[in-house]
Design an enzyme around this catalytic site. Structure first.
Site, PDB file in Angstrom:
ATOM      1  N   LYS A  45       0.824  -1.225   0.000  1.00  0.00           N
ATOM      2  CA  LYS A  45       0.000   0.000   0.000  1.00  0.00           C
ATOM      3  C   LYS A  45       0.850   1.265   0.000  1.00  0.00           C
ATOM      4  O   LYS A  45       0.332   2.370   0.072  1.00  0.00           O
ATOM      5  CB  LYS A  45      -0.953  -0.009   1.207  1.00  0.00           C
ATOM      6  N   LYS A  47       2.333   2.613   2.183  1.00  0.00           N
ATOM      7  CA  LYS A  47       2.055   3.439   3.368  1.00  0.00           C
ATOM      8  C   LYS A  47       3.186   3.216   4.377  1.00  0.00           C
ATOM      9  O   LYS A  47       3.545   2.083   4.683  1.00  0.00           O
ATOM     10  CB  LYS A  47       0.744   2.995   4.039  1.00  0.00           C
TER      11      LYS A  47
HETATM   12  N1  C2G Z   1     -12.533   4.685   7.328  1.00  0.00           N
HETATM   13  C1  C2G Z   1     -13.784   5.305   7.463  1.00  0.00           C
HETATM   14  N2  C2G Z   1     -13.843   6.652   7.519  1.00  0.00           N
HETATM   15  C2  C2G Z   1     -12.714   7.409   7.458  1.00  0.00           C
HETATM   16  C3  C2G Z   1     -11.455   6.780   7.343  1.00  0.00           C
HETATM   17  C4  C2G Z   1     -11.386   5.402   7.274  1.00  0.00           C
HETATM   18  O1  C2G Z   1     -14.823   4.626   7.522  1.00  0.00           O
HETATM   19  N3  C2G Z   1     -12.828   8.780   7.513  1.00  0.00           N
HETATM   20  C5  C2G Z   1     -12.502   3.215   7.252  1.00  0.00           C
HETATM   21  C6  C2G Z   1     -11.923   2.705   5.932  1.00  0.00           C
HETATM   22  O2  C2G Z   1     -12.898   2.721   4.899  1.00  0.00           O
HETATM   23  C7  C2G Z   1     -11.493   1.297   6.320  1.00  0.00           C
HETATM   24  C8  C2G Z   1     -11.078   1.454   7.798  1.00  0.00           C
HETATM   25  O3  C2G Z   1     -11.654   2.705   8.258  1.00  0.00           O
HETATM   26  O4  C2G Z   1     -12.598   0.412   6.233  1.00  0.00           O
HETATM   27  C9  C2G Z   1      -9.583   1.503   7.988  1.00  0.00           C
HETATM   28  O5  C2G Z   1      -9.070   2.528   7.160  1.00  0.00           O
HETATM   29  P1  C2G Z   1      -7.505   2.465   6.771  1.00  0.00           P
HETATM   30  O6  C2G Z   1      -6.700   2.277   8.000  1.00  0.00           O
HETATM   31  O7  C2G Z   1      -7.223   3.599   5.843  1.00  0.00           O
HETATM   32  O8  C2G Z   1      -7.436   1.090   5.981  1.00  0.00           O
HETATM   33  P2  C2G Z   1      -7.025   0.849   4.453  1.00  0.00           P
HETATM   34  O9  C2G Z   1      -5.696   1.443   4.186  1.00  0.00           O
HETATM   35  O10 C2G Z   1      -8.183   1.244   3.635  1.00  0.00           O
HETATM   36  O11 C2G Z   1      -6.776  -0.739   4.443  1.00  0.00           O
HETATM   37  O12 C2G Z   1      -7.337  -5.198   2.933  1.00  0.00           O
HETATM   38  C10 C2G Z   1      -7.990  -3.968   3.193  1.00  0.00           C
HETATM   39  C11 C2G Z   1      -7.007  -2.897   3.571  1.00  0.00           C
HETATM   40  O13 C2G Z   1      -6.120  -3.353   4.577  1.00  0.00           O
HETATM   41  C12 C2G Z   1      -7.743  -1.643   4.036  1.00  0.00           C
END
Ligand code: C2G
Length: 137
Positions: A45, A47
């Site tokens: 990712k 990240k």
């Molecule tokens: N999320 C949310 N609202 C936000 C930010 C994040 O609902 N303002 C949700 C995202 O949609 C996700 C969860 O919180 O379902 C975790 O977000 P992230 O840590 O950014 O995860 P991500 O990088 O999207 O990783 O295999 C799937 C991946 O690992 C998801």
């Protein structure tokens, strides 16, 4: 017992994450969070997290909605996770809408509306711009 799973990085834990976890737990009795490892985040990712996996794991384990945290090491583990942990419902924010529909033959797949106006990226950007408080007195 209805078992729910969700996946993510959860770096710089914020209320958008909490809203997602709260709504996920409300769909069942037991919530598993598959937390992206530092290697997975960087290799897959691009990240680089502020907090390490262990630090992010300890934060998630302190949340009342979370019952178990497991590592997310690759994109392919979701099928086996759903099987091994007897998952009834898979939940993700709707920025992932459609991406995990392949799980629909194994469990319920739910995409929840993201919480607007907040993200880890936004927090980092604002702090870089010396936005040290959102509080308006
Ligand atoms: N999320 C949310 N609202 C936000 C930010 C994040 O609902 N303002 C949700 C995202 O949609 C996700 C969860 O919180 O379902 C975790 O977000 P992230 O840590 O950014 O995860 P991500 O990088 O999207 O990783 O295999 C799937 C991946 O690992 C998801």
């Amino acid at each position: 017992m209805k078992r729910v799973i969700t996946y993510g990085t959860f770096d710089l834990l914020h209320y958008g994450h909490i809203n997602l976890l709260k709504r996920s737990k409300a769909m069942g009795d037991y919530l598993i969070v598959a937390l992206s490892t530092d290697e997975f985040n960087w290799n897959e990712k691009q990240k680089r997290c502020y907090f390490t996996y262990e630090e992010r794991k300890s934060l998630l384990e302190a949340i009342r909605y979370v019952d178990l945290v497991i590592p997310e090491k690759d994109w392919e583990q979701k099928n086996s996770d759903v099987y091994e942990y007897h998952i009834n419902t898979f939940v993700m924010g709707d920025d992932w809408k459609g991406d995990f529909d392949f799980l629909k033959d194994k469990c319920e797949v739910v995409y929840l509306p993201r919480t607007p106006e907040i993200s880890t990226t936004k927090i980092k950007e604002e702090l870089n711009n010396k936005v040290i408080s959102k509080v308006v007195l």
